[in-house]
Design an enzyme around this catalytic site. Structure first.
Site, PDB file in Angstrom:
ATOM      1  N   ASP A  42       0.858  -1.178   0.000  1.00  9.34           N
ATOM      2  CA  ASP A  42       0.000   0.000   0.000  1.00  9.34           C
ATOM      3  C   ASP A  42       0.899   1.235   0.000  1.00  9.34           C
ATOM      4  O   ASP A  42       2.048   1.178   0.452  1.00  9.34           O
ATOM      5  CB  ASP A  42      -0.896  -0.028   1.232  1.00  9.34           C
ATOM      6  N   ASP A  44      -0.024   5.038   0.859  1.00 10.46           N
ATOM      7  CA  ASP A  44      -0.178   6.044   1.914  1.00 10.46           C
ATOM      8  C   ASP A  44      -0.346   5.377   3.277  1.00 10.46           C
ATOM      9  O   ASP A  44      -1.236   4.559   3.483  1.00 10.46           O
ATOM     10  CB  ASP A  44      -1.380   6.941   1.615  1.00 10.46           C
ATOM     11  N   ASN A  85      -5.419   2.564  -3.581  1.00 16.06           N
ATOM     12  CA  ASN A  85      -6.688   3.230  -3.890  1.00 16.06           C
ATOM     13  C   ASN A  85      -6.429   4.729  -3.995  1.00 16.06           C
ATOM     14  O   ASN A  85      -5.860   5.318  -3.066  1.00 16.06           O
ATOM     15  CB  ASN A  85      -7.715   2.997  -2.778  1.00 16.06           C
ATOM     16  N   SER A  87      -8.907   7.472  -4.848  1.00 12.39           N
ATOM     17  CA  SER A  87     -10.213   8.029  -5.205  1.00 12.39           C
ATOM     18  C   SER A  87     -10.129   9.521  -5.497  1.00 12.39           C
ATOM     19  O   SER A  87     -11.076  10.104  -6.041  1.00 12.39           O
ATOM     20  CB  SER A  87     -11.224   7.779  -4.093  1.00 12.39           C
ATOM     21  N   CYS A 127     -16.663  -0.531  -8.498  1.00 12.41           N
ATOM     22  CA  CYS A 127     -15.629  -1.279  -9.211  1.00 12.41           C
ATOM     23  C   CYS A 127     -15.231  -2.516  -8.416  1.00 12.41           C
ATOM     24  O   CYS A 127     -15.575  -2.674  -7.248  1.00 12.41           O
ATOM     25  CB  CYS A 127     -14.404  -0.403  -9.458  1.00 12.41           C
TER      26      CYS A 127
END
Length: 557
Positions: A42, A44, A85, A87, A127
């Protein structure tokens, strides 16, 4: 997104960004027993400080020790990818050019990555790549030329671990102040920081590789005396021993005999209960122990490898093996073994049971052969054809029971799950043993076909092998599903650690209260009124978990 990276079963796809100036290395070369080809990270909160919706490379700040930890992984030959991710792309906080500038700065500070896998969507987009869905993990594995089961994902929140499990990868949680307590409780593998996670990844990788191979073993006696699930999770280690021995004899108990008959690599089975292992033992009979010792002596074993669970002792049997004349004995023992054990092995807490056993086999000089993945497997030809009456493949198997009632799904909840799955369009087969027919009839009446008491373990394996998913607690059929490569919705009662006993290397969604008061009690009967670890599961969660596993996680079966 490139067409060759498109996931045909994803409704909306992740974006794949190859590392600057690099090309894919191609499929990983088969290497028997190697646990991991790649580490997925990952971004962040794991690699760099978490700056919400950051599109400014000047705000990139690596977390302490991360660069050195990544360099250790690179030096060990592991591929690295970032799965993140973002977004902020969907919400318009930054654009792709800004995001690429941030990633370039990350690589400037932390070194290059083999690929960047980005979900550009928001939760509302529906999604299948936004963590905790497994799309990013599958895409990363393809980009790196490996499979999800040979990847380990490190992240700081439950979504990261959930994505790893749903893809069949290992997941490591490195908590930060934003990590919720329930996420920490549910994670099977927790590390205090990324350098510590890397320490354990590399330790586990080394642990299954022998320092030197055993020389010319003729007959090997392997021991796993416990239930069917315990025998199944020892399968990879038994195959490792079988790879270097001309003959393998397995000593197991009556509760594990049916599973032993399904394992590859076993030439002969000796069935005998061990009163220091069985949960409801009969008194120790000296004459019976003499007969067992004589039977073990007759095997003529060159060595014995005694596999046990983390809470069991190998020493009583080691004494009998010495009396039987076996001169080379390997076992895991925290207690001082004196002259009973030649190869005394130790394993830290929290290691999955299949890897725990594999590490003992490695300590004895045995490794899986090239091309044999360290996964659970069933012997070719061991699984019969499923009954034609159950219809075409693609149904959901719901197994509510367990030999330990603390790990069974409450009947009323199982019935609601059957009804919800049926209402969602799934064909549901309700399975159970002969003593569970009353339960399976009640559950199936809510929406399913009752198969309680109609199959032995091999017959259940045949049903499981053609299922789209198996909904089951922490009991033998969960490991049977893992051995068949079938996704598992795990209704996991936390009486034992999930990291050790969860379904191994198969797409999984864990449900239930991981912090319930029964946690780590090893109780066979529920010690808390109302079975709170599972009674709060919403059947709609099960339906969504099946959707995740069979549509976006493992592909349509």
């Amino acid at each position: 997104m490139r067409q060759d990276q498109e996931d045909p079963y994803q409704r909306r796809s992740a974006r794949v960004y190859a590392g600057a100036g690099r090309v894919g290395r191609g499929p990983a070369a088969p290497h028997g027993g190697v646990l991991y080809d790649a580490v997925l990270l990952d971004r962040d909160g794991t690699l760099i400080e978490d700056v919400p919706y950051n599109g400014d490379p000047e705000k990139v700040r690596p977390l302490p020790g991360v660069r050195a930890a990544l360099d250790r992984l690179r030096a060990a030959g592991l591929r690295l990818a970032v799965v993140t991710n973002q977004s902020g792309l969907a919400r318009g906080y930054f654009d792709e050019e800004q995001m690429r500038a941030v990633h370039a700065r990350v690589e400037e500070l932390l070194g290059g990555f083999d690929a960047w896998l980005v979900c550009p969507h928001d939760d509302a987009d529906g999604c299948d790549c936004r963590k905790p869905s497994p799309g990013l993990v599958h895409a990363a594995a393809r980009e790196l030329g490996t499979s999800a089961s040979r990847c380990v994902l490190v992240g700081d929140i439950g979504r990261d671990v959930g994505a790893a499990l749903a893809a069949g990868a290992a997941g490591v949680l490195v908590p930060t102040p934003v990590t919720r307590p329930e996420e920490i409780a549910a994670a099977g593998w927790v590390a205090p920081d990324l350098p510590s996670a890397v320490d354990e990844i590399l330790r586990r990788q080394r642990a299954v590789q022998p320092a030197r191979d055993a020389d010319g073993v003729g007959t090997a006696l392997v021991v796993r005396s416990d239930s069917a699930g315990d025998v199944l999770v020892t399968g990879p280690a038994i195959r490792a021993v079988a790879a270097g021995a001309r003959r393998v004899v397995l000593l197991c108990g009556p509760r594990g005999r049916a599973a032993a008959e399904l394992l590859p690599g076993v030439d002969e089975i000796i069935e005998h209960p061990l009163p220091w292992i069985d949960p409801a033992p009969t008194p120790v009979d000296p004459d019976d122990m003499r007969r067992l010792t004589a039977r073990l002596a007759a095997v003529g074993a060159d060595e014995a490898v005694v596999f046990t669970s983390f809470h069991q002792s190998a020493l009583p049997l080691a004494l009998l093996l010495r009396m039987a004349g076996i001169t080379r004995i390997a076992a895991i023992s925290d207690d001082y073994p004196g002259a009973l054990v030649d190869i005394r092995h130790r394993v830290p807490a929290g290691v999955p049971e299949p890897e725990r056993a594999l590490s003992l086999a490695a300590a004895a000089g045995h490794r899986l052969p090239a091309g044999d993945e360290p996964v659970l497997r069933l012997r070719d030809g061991a699984v019969a054809s499923r009954p034609a009456a159950v219809g075409d493949p693609g149904y959901v198997v719901l197994h509510p029971g367990s030999a330990a009632s603390s790990r069974a799904c409450p009947t009323e909840l199982a019935a609601r799950i059957a009804g919800a799955l049926s209402a969602a369009g799934h064909r549901v087969l309700v399975t159970g043993g002969p003593d569970e027919r009353t339960v399976t009839a009640r559950v199936a009446a809510a929406g399913g076909t009752d198969l309680g008491g109609t199959t032995d373990l091999a017959g259940l394996a045949a049903l499981v092998a053609d299922a789209a998913a198996v909904v089951v607690g922490n009991t033998g059929p969960a490991h049977l599903a893992a051995a068949a490569g079938v996704p598992v919705v795990s209704l996991f009662a936390p009486t034992v650690p999930f990291g050790q006993w969860g379904p191994y290397r198969v797409p999984t969604v864990r449900l239930g209260d991981a912090g319930a008061p029964c946690r780590d009690t090893r109780a066979a009967s529920c010690p808390v009124p109302g079975h709170p670890c599972l009674s709060g599961v919403d059947p709609a969660e099960v339906v969504e978990a099946v959707r995740t596993l069979t549509v976006s996680g493992g592909g349509v079966r």
